[in-house]
Design a protein around this motif. Structure first.
Motif, PDB file in Angstrom:
ATOM      1  N   LEU A  37      51.943   9.788 -17.425  1.00 46.75           N
ATOM      2  CA  LEU A  37      51.522   9.750 -18.959  1.00 46.75           C
ATOM      3  C   LEU A  37      52.758   9.057 -19.727  1.00 46.75           C
ATOM      4  CD1 LEU A  37      49.696  13.119 -19.905  1.00 46.75           C
ATOM      5  CD2 LEU A  37      48.708  10.734 -19.384  1.00 46.75           C
ATOM      6  N   GLY A  38      54.090   8.710 -18.847  1.00 45.61           N
ATOM      7  CA  GLY A  38      54.934   8.052 -19.999  1.00 45.61           C
ATOM      8  C   GLY A  38      55.592   8.778 -20.940  1.00 45.61           C
ATOM      9  N   VAL A  39      55.268  10.272 -20.967  1.00 44.71           N
ATOM     10  CA  VAL A  39      55.819  10.942 -21.888  1.00 44.71           C
ATOM     11  C   VAL A  39      57.226  10.871 -22.143  1.00 44.71           C
ATOM     12  CG1 VAL A  39      56.325  13.511 -22.316  1.00 44.71           C
ATOM     13  CG2 VAL A  39      54.176  13.016 -21.510  1.00 44.71           C
ATOM     14  N   LYS A  40      57.515  10.735 -23.542  1.00 48.03           N
ATOM     15  CA  LYS A  40      58.920  10.374 -24.104  1.00 48.03           C
ATOM     16  C   LYS A  40      60.093  11.621 -24.095  1.00 48.03           C
ATOM     17  CE  LYS A  40      58.124   6.103 -24.321  1.00 48.03           C
ATOM     18  NZ  LYS A  40      58.148   5.273 -25.318  1.00 48.03           N
ATOM     19  N   ALA A  41      59.467  12.654 -24.151  1.00 48.06           N
ATOM     20  CA  ALA A  41      60.157  14.093 -24.215  1.00 48.06           C
ATOM     21  C   ALA A  41      59.251  15.101 -23.765  1.00 48.06           C
ATOM     22  CB  ALA A  41      60.517  14.561 -25.850  1.00 48.06           C
TER      23      ALA A  41
END
Length: 268
Positions: A243-247
């Protein structure tokens, strides 16, 4: 397409192996290499912000005491660590209790540890609602951030909440501090997407992302970066990477960091 490496955020410290919200748990997270620390804050009867998740202390200190009804000095007399390892006295390898590491932790102390650390560490602070003190929680929080100069752009601090009203208060008091709108249920997003600020981050739980596969893409299509809680397994991390999660907020920072390092080595 390159996979974005998410920031690893220690959830209440390295809380899988240590009593949550203790200085011991946060020191363990820093030693493991966590890039950020997450904490919940509540206001004591005498106006101190302390790192405690529940409104009462039955789970973590074996008392029905309410945080909001109790002064800091009284909280400081309680045992916040034995619940995690009740057989410690029989375990030769268990660390000895330490008043500095195992007592109630104030937000001020945690922020000072972060400020003094020898590398940049960020801190994600969740305000808990409802509370008898209402907006005073956010005002006290912003006061502490301002004291450190962390109320401006580039601050290592961000504020999270399931309360949209609470985040609005922070936005009014310190408009440059990043905000994370936590999402408890996937069905809530249809309403929340019309309410959150355009530059707010969004924090859904990993369970909701797993059970509702369209939720993550819907949030990112609306222009919001994802900060996901609580990511503790390899499968959960893989979904976040997709999902390209940032954290990723995790009880197991050392384990998640090791998984990310292994993937980077394999890709390299």
């Amino acid at each position: 397409m390159d996979v974005v490496r998410p920031q690893v955020v220690a959830h209440r410290g390295a809380s899988h192996d240590n009593a949550e919200h203790t200085l011991r748990a946060y020191v363990a997270a820093l030693d493991a290499g966590a890039e950020a620390l997450e904490c919940d804050v509540r206001l004591t009867a005498d106006g101190h912000l302390v790192c405690v998740h529940d409104r009462d202390l039955r789970r973590t200190a074996s008392t029905r005491t309410l945080v909001s009804n109790t002064e800091l000095a009284d909280l400081d007399q309680l045992d916040f660590h034995s619940w995690k390892n009740p057989w410690a006295e029989l375990d030769d390898e268990a660390p000895d209790p330490d008043d500095q590491l195992d007592r109630v932790l104030t937000l001020r102390t945690l922020l000072e540890v972060v400020a003094d650390y020898d590398r940049r560490v960020e801190v994600a602070i969740e305000t808990k609602h409802p509370t008898r003190y209402g907006g005073l929680v956010e005002r006290r929080l912003v006061d502490q951030l301002r004291h450190l100069g962390w109320d401006r752009a580039g601050s290592p601090a961000r504020v999270m909440s399931f309360s949209w009203t609470g985040l609005q208060r922070v936005e009014r008091l310190a408009p440059e501090v990043p905000l994370v709108m936590l999402v408890e249920r996937a069905r809530n997003w249809s309403m929340l997407r019309r309410m959150v600020g355009p530059d707010w981050l969004v924090g859904p739980g990993i369970k909701e992302l797993t059970e509702h596969p369209r939720l993550g893409p819907r949030i990112t299509r609306a222009g919001h970066d994802l900060h996901v809680w609580t990511v503790n397994s390899e499968e959960q991390l893989d979904l976040c990477l997709e999902l390209g999660v940032k954290a990723v907020i995790t009880d197991r920072p050392a384990y998640i960091l090791d998984l990310l390092d292994t993937r980077e080595s394999a890709a390299g």
